[in-house]
Write a protein that holds these residues in place. Structure first.
Motif, PDB file in Angstrom:
ATOM      1  N   THR A  58     -16.000  24.278  38.405  1.00  0.00           N
ATOM      2  CA  THR A  58     -15.968  24.279  39.869  1.00  0.00           C
ATOM      3  C   THR A  58     -14.884  25.227  40.406  1.00  0.00           C
ATOM      4  O   THR A  58     -14.781  25.419  41.607  1.00  0.00           O
ATOM      5  CB  THR A  58     -15.720  22.862  40.447  1.00  0.00           C
ATOM      6  N   SER A  59     -14.089  25.779  39.519  1.00  0.00           N
ATOM      7  CA  SER A  59     -13.072  26.735  39.978  1.00  0.00           C
ATOM      8  C   SER A  59     -12.947  27.882  38.980  1.00  0.00           C
ATOM      9  O   SER A  59     -13.656  27.914  37.966  1.00  0.00           O
ATOM     10  CB  SER A  59     -11.719  26.040  40.132  1.00  0.00           C
ATOM     11  N   ASP A  60     -12.008  28.777  39.250  1.00  0.00           N
ATOM     12  CA  ASP A  60     -11.790  29.910  38.353  1.00  0.00           C
ATOM     13  C   ASP A  60     -11.150  29.494  37.032  1.00  0.00           C
ATOM     14  O   ASP A  60     -10.979  30.324  36.138  1.00  0.00           O
ATOM     15  CB  ASP A  60     -10.913  30.965  39.031  1.00  0.00           C
ATOM     16  N   LEU A  61     -10.810  28.227  36.935  1.00  0.00           N
ATOM     17  CA  LEU A  61     -10.233  27.732  35.689  1.00  0.00           C
ATOM     18  C   LEU A  61     -11.152  28.027  34.498  1.00  0.00           C
ATOM     19  O   LEU A  61     -10.687  28.325  33.398  1.00  0.00           O
ATOM     20  CB  LEU A  61      -9.990  26.226  35.799  1.00  0.00           C
ATOM     21  N   ILE A  62     -12.451  27.969  34.724  1.00  0.00           N
ATOM     22  CA  ILE A  62     -13.409  28.221  33.632  1.00  0.00           C
ATOM     23  C   ILE A  62     -13.274  29.655  33.111  1.00  0.00           C
ATOM     24  O   ILE A  62     -13.554  29.915  31.938  1.00  0.00           O
ATOM     25  CB  ILE A  62     -14.874  27.918  34.066  1.00  0.00           C
ATOM     26  N   LEU A  63     -12.830  30.570  33.976  1.00  0.00           N
ATOM     27  CA  LEU A  63     -12.658  31.958  33.530  1.00  0.00           C
ATOM     28  C   LEU A  63     -11.501  32.060  32.537  1.00  0.00           C
ATOM     29  O   LEU A  63     -11.625  32.679  31.479  1.00  0.00           O
ATOM     30  CB  LEU A  63     -12.408  32.885  34.723  1.00  0.00           C
ATOM     31  N   ALA A  64     -10.386  31.420  32.892  1.00  0.00           N
ATOM     32  CA  ALA A  64      -9.216  31.449  32.009  1.00  0.00           C
ATOM     33  C   ALA A  64      -9.502  30.693  30.718  1.00  0.00           C
ATOM     34  O   ALA A  64      -9.170  31.150  29.616  1.00  0.00           O
ATOM     35  CB  ALA A  64      -8.010  30.856  32.730  1.00  0.00           C
ATOM     36  N   LEU A  65     -10.162  29.538  30.847  1.00  0.00           N
ATOM     37  CA  LEU A  65     -10.484  28.740  29.664  1.00  0.00           C
ATOM     38  C   LEU A  65     -11.495  29.468  28.773  1.00  0.00           C
ATOM     39  O   LEU A  65     -11.338  29.525  27.551  1.00  0.00           O
ATOM     40  CB  LEU A  65     -11.035  27.364  30.093  1.00  0.00           C
ATOM     41  N   GLY A  66     -12.522  30.029  29.415  1.00  0.00           N
ATOM     42  CA  GLY A  66     -13.548  30.764  28.670  1.00  0.00           C
ATOM     43  C   GLY A  66     -12.965  31.962  27.930  1.00  0.00           C
ATOM     44  O   GLY A  66     -13.358  32.261  26.796  1.00  0.00           O
ATOM     45  N   ASP A  67     -12.032  32.619  28.577  1.00  0.00           N
ATOM     46  CA  ASP A  67     -11.370  33.766  27.959  1.00  0.00           C
ATOM     47  C   ASP A  67     -10.561  33.305  26.739  1.00  0.00           C
ATOM     48  O   ASP A  67     -10.603  33.933  25.683  1.00  0.00           O
ATOM     49  CB  ASP A  67     -10.457  34.436  29.001  1.00  0.00           C
ATOM     50  N   TRP A  68      -9.866  32.174  26.899  1.00  0.00           N
ATOM     51  CA  TRP A  68      -9.077  31.622  25.776  1.00  0.00           C
ATOM     52  C   TRP A  68     -10.005  31.282  24.597  1.00  0.00           C
ATOM     53  O   TRP A  68      -9.697  31.596  23.446  1.00  0.00           O
ATOM     54  CB  TRP A  68      -8.295  30.376  26.229  1.00  0.00           C
ATOM     55  N   VAL A  69     -11.139  30.656  24.898  1.00  0.00           N
ATOM     56  CA  VAL A  69     -12.100  30.273  23.849  1.00  0.00           C
ATOM     57  C   VAL A  69     -12.597  31.512  23.105  1.00  0.00           C
ATOM     58  O   VAL A  69     -12.597  31.569  21.869  1.00  0.00           O
ATOM     59  CB  VAL A  69     -13.297  29.488  24.445  1.00  0.00           C
ATOM     60  N   LEU A  70     -12.981  32.517  23.872  1.00  0.00           N
ATOM     61  CA  LEU A  70     -13.527  33.743  23.277  1.00  0.00           C
ATOM     62  C   LEU A  70     -12.484  34.426  22.386  1.00  0.00           C
ATOM     63  O   LEU A  70     -12.779  34.827  21.250  1.00  0.00           O
ATOM     64  CB  LEU A  70     -13.971  34.681  24.416  1.00  0.00           C
ATOM     65  N   ARG A  71     -11.263  34.520  22.883  1.00  0.00           N
ATOM     66  CA  ARG A  71     -10.193  35.179  22.131  1.00  0.00           C
ATOM     67  C   ARG A  71      -9.823  34.404  20.872  1.00  0.00           C
ATOM     68  O   ARG A  71      -9.651  34.976  19.796  1.00  0.00           O
ATOM     69  CB  ARG A  71      -8.941  35.329  23.000  1.00  0.00           C
ATOM     70  N   THR A  72      -9.723  33.070  21.024  1.00  0.00           N
ATOM     71  CA  THR A  72      -9.298  32.235  19.900  1.00  0.00           C
ATOM     72  C   THR A  72     -10.367  32.200  18.812  1.00  0.00           C
ATOM     73  O   THR A  72     -10.070  32.352  17.629  1.00  0.00           O
ATOM     74  CB  THR A  72      -8.974  30.809  20.390  1.00  0.00           C
ATOM     75  N   ALA A  73     -11.618  32.031  19.221  1.00  0.00           N
ATOM     76  CA  ALA A  73     -12.707  31.925  18.245  1.00  0.00           C
ATOM     77  C   ALA A  73     -12.898  33.244  17.488  1.00  0.00           C
ATOM     78  O   ALA A  73     -13.043  33.244  16.264  1.00  0.00           O
ATOM     79  CB  ALA A  73     -14.003  31.520  18.949  1.00  0.00           C
ATOM     80  N   THR A  74     -12.872  34.368  18.215  1.00  0.00           N
ATOM     81  CA  THR A  74     -13.070  35.655  17.542  1.00  0.00           C
ATOM     82  C   THR A  74     -11.919  35.929  16.576  1.00  0.00           C
ATOM     83  O   THR A  74     -12.139  36.420  15.468  1.00  0.00           O
ATOM     84  CB  THR A  74     -13.203  36.820  18.552  1.00  0.00           C
ATOM     85  N   ARG A  75     -10.697  35.549  16.969  1.00  0.00           N
ATOM     86  CA  ARG A  75      -9.543  35.765  16.100  1.00  0.00           C
ATOM     87  C   ARG A  75      -9.638  34.878  14.858  1.00  0.00           C
ATOM     88  O   ARG A  75      -9.443  35.339  13.729  1.00  0.00           O
ATOM     89  CB  ARG A  75      -8.256  35.459  16.875  1.00  0.00           C
ATOM     90  N   ASP A  76      -9.962  33.590  15.067  1.00  0.00           N
ATOM     91  CA  ASP A  76     -10.106  32.651  13.938  1.00  0.00           C
ATOM     92  C   ASP A  76     -11.093  33.179  12.896  1.00  0.00           C
ATOM     93  O   ASP A  76     -10.822  33.134  11.692  1.00  0.00           O
ATOM     94  CB  ASP A  76     -10.641  31.296  14.443  1.00  0.00           C
ATOM     95  N   ILE A  77     -12.248  33.628  13.365  1.00  0.00           N
ATOM     96  CA  ILE A  77     -13.303  34.042  12.434  1.00  0.00           C
ATOM     97  C   ILE A  77     -13.000  35.413  11.822  1.00  0.00           C
ATOM     98  O   ILE A  77     -13.225  35.631  10.632  1.00  0.00           O
ATOM     99  CB  ILE A  77     -14.688  34.010  13.123  1.00  0.00           C
ATOM    100  N   ALA A  78     -12.440  36.315  12.616  1.00  0.00           N
ATOM    101  CA  ALA A  78     -12.087  37.638  12.086  1.00  0.00           C
ATOM    102  C   ALA A  78     -11.121  37.493  10.906  1.00  0.00           C
ATOM    103  O   ALA A  78     -11.232  38.200   9.909  1.00  0.00           O
ATOM    104  CB  ALA A  78     -11.466  38.501  13.182  1.00  0.00           C
ATOM    105  N   GLN A  79     -10.218  36.526  11.021  1.00  0.00           N
ATOM    106  CA  GLN A  79      -9.199  36.344   9.988  1.00  0.00           C
ATOM    107  C   GLN A  79      -9.772  35.899   8.648  1.00  0.00           C
ATOM    108  O   GLN A  79      -9.155  36.132   7.619  1.00  0.00           O
ATOM    109  CB  GLN A  79      -8.142  35.324  10.452  1.00  0.00           C
ATOM    110  N   ARG A  80     -10.926  35.207   8.676  1.00  0.00           N
ATOM    111  CA  ARG A  80     -11.458  34.773   7.380  1.00  0.00           C
ATOM    112  C   ARG A  80     -12.829  35.375   7.062  1.00  0.00           C
ATOM    113  O   ARG A  80     -13.551  34.905   6.189  1.00  0.00           O
ATOM    114  CB  ARG A  80     -11.472  33.251   7.270  1.00  0.00           C
ATOM    115  N   LEU A  81     -13.118  36.460   7.748  1.00  0.00           N
ATOM    116  CA  LEU A  81     -14.427  37.105   7.589  1.00  0.00           C
ATOM    117  C   LEU A  81     -14.678  37.555   6.146  1.00  0.00           C
ATOM    118  O   LEU A  81     -15.814  37.510   5.665  1.00  0.00           O
ATOM    119  CB  LEU A  81     -14.539  38.298   8.552  1.00  0.00           C
ATOM    120  N   ALA A  82     -13.630  37.944   5.459  1.00  0.00           N
ATOM    121  CA  ALA A  82     -13.773  38.428   4.077  1.00  0.00           C
ATOM    122  C   ALA A  82     -14.360  37.351   3.165  1.00  0.00           C
ATOM    123  O   ALA A  82     -15.037  37.668   2.189  1.00  0.00           O
ATOM    124  CB  ALA A  82     -12.420  38.895   3.545  1.00  0.00           C
ATOM    125  N   GLN A  83     -14.101  36.069   3.472  1.00  0.00           N
ATOM    126  CA  GLN A  83     -14.605  34.976   2.626  1.00  0.00           C
ATOM    127  C   GLN A  83     -15.975  34.485   3.075  1.00  0.00           C
ATOM    128  O   GLN A  83     -16.537  33.571   2.481  1.00  0.00           O
ATOM    129  CB  GLN A  83     -13.649  33.774   2.646  1.00  0.00           C
TER     130      GLN A  83
END
Ligand code: C2E
Ligand code: MG
Ligand code: MG
Ligand code: MG
Length: 285
Positions: A83-108
């Motif tokens: 209902t507010s712009d909070l979803i933008l900040a939260l969504g950005d955090w999710v995208l950044r965190t998830a991509t970083r988490d997976i990039a770090q173990r992509l080799a396995q």
């Protein structure tokens, strides 16, 4: 919010409403603080390839680790964040965190590994969404072919022609699009044919009674055929039993997700081992 209730506008005068909106306002404030205090966490749920039993991907699912409320599921706070712009900040955090988490173990992980991230309508309609996406990919180092964005059917129909353009931008970056909770929205099949997407996720409400309801089995079967015709991948959601898994495999469903394969858990707790599917060669040995 009130307007969308339409004919139920008399709800405004129902006792309890005041407390409810106060509670919502309180929650919105708490959520803003929670983001500043790094109280959001991601859990990951495996997506399994039915032909091999291999964990071919994970879906990132956000939770709020609240000191006062405990682990809060997204159904209780995403609608408020939206209902507010909070979803933008939260969504950005999710995208950044998830991509970083997976990039770090992509080799396995397997070469075809897919990270699925849920994206809200409000994020998608931002004119700078592509730039945000590009930045997350760049900063994490995750190659775009490993990322799928999940959008609900309602997101796709609520929007105008802009949506189609936005989806094309995303795909031009090499990122895939999945239609989440498919079958629960109201999109016409004609409209669906116009949208660029790569994956359909069959809503768990159709999987639940797959083995007992011929109607639900017919719907799942129709969606599987449609996906084949569209040449897109399919993920059946909410698989909780061996019987459902076996039935889906027999029906030719390519991928599945659900408690039977694994619940959403912190990344370090994900079971990456290949699943033995019921009725498969491995099990018949
Ligand atoms: P979804 O994207 O359809 O995610 C699947 C939901 O089904 C998850 O609930 C998952 O825990 C649950 N689930 C998985 N397997 C089973 C099963 O076998 N049985 C049952 N009964 N449930 C199963 P969760 O984590 O509570 O998330 C609910 C919804 O919240 C998600 O539905 C998604 O729409 C939204 N969500 C979660 N994370 C995010 C996010 O980062 N951003 C946005 N915008 N929405 C999110
Ligand atoms: Mg999803
Ligand atoms: Mg879903
Ligand atoms: Mg769903």
């Amino acid at each position: 919010e009130v307007k969308r209730r339409g004919r139920g506008a008399c709800m405004l005068f129902e006792p309890g409403m005041m407390e409810q909106s106060l509670e919502q306002a309180r929650l919105a404030n708490e959520l803003r603080q929670a983001l500043e205090r790094s109280q959001f966490v991601l859990h990951y749920q495996p997506v399994v390839q039915m032909a091999t039993g291999q964990v071919s991907g994970v879906e990132a699912l956000v939770r709020w680790q609240s000191p006062a409320r405990g682990l809060v599921p997204p159904g209780l706070f995403i609608p408020i964040a939206e209902t507010s712009d909070l979803i933008l900040a939260l969504g950005d955090w999710v995208l950044r965190t998830a991509t970083r988490d997976i990039a770090q173990r992509l080799a396995q992980l397997p070469a075809n590994f897919e990270l699925h991230v849920n994206v809200s309508a409000r994020q998608l309609i931002q004119s700078d969404f592509s730039a945000t996406l590009q930045q997350a990919l760049h900063d994490s180092g995750l190659p775009p072919q490993h990322l799928t964005l999940e959008l609900t059917e309602s997101v796709l129909i609520e929007q105008d022609g802009q949506t189609e353009e936005r989806l094309r931008e995303i795909r031009a970056q090499g990122v895939k699009i999945a239609i989440d909770d498919f079958g629960t929205g109201y999109s016409s099949l004609a409209y669906l044919g116009l949208l660029p997407f790569d994956c359909l996720k069959i809503d768990r409400s159709f999987v639940r009674n797959l083995c007992s309801s011929p109607q639900d089995a017919a719907i799942v079967s129709a969606v599987l055929h449609m996906a084949e015709g569209f040449d897109v991948a399919v993920v059946a959601e909410g698989v909780e039993t061996a019987a459902q898994a076996q039935r889906l495999r027999q029906m030719g469903c390519s991928h599945a997700q659900g408690y039977w394969f694994g619940r959403p858990v912190p990344l370090e707790q994900v079971d990456w081992s290949t699943r033995a599917l019921p009725g498969s060669a491995a099990e018949n040995l």
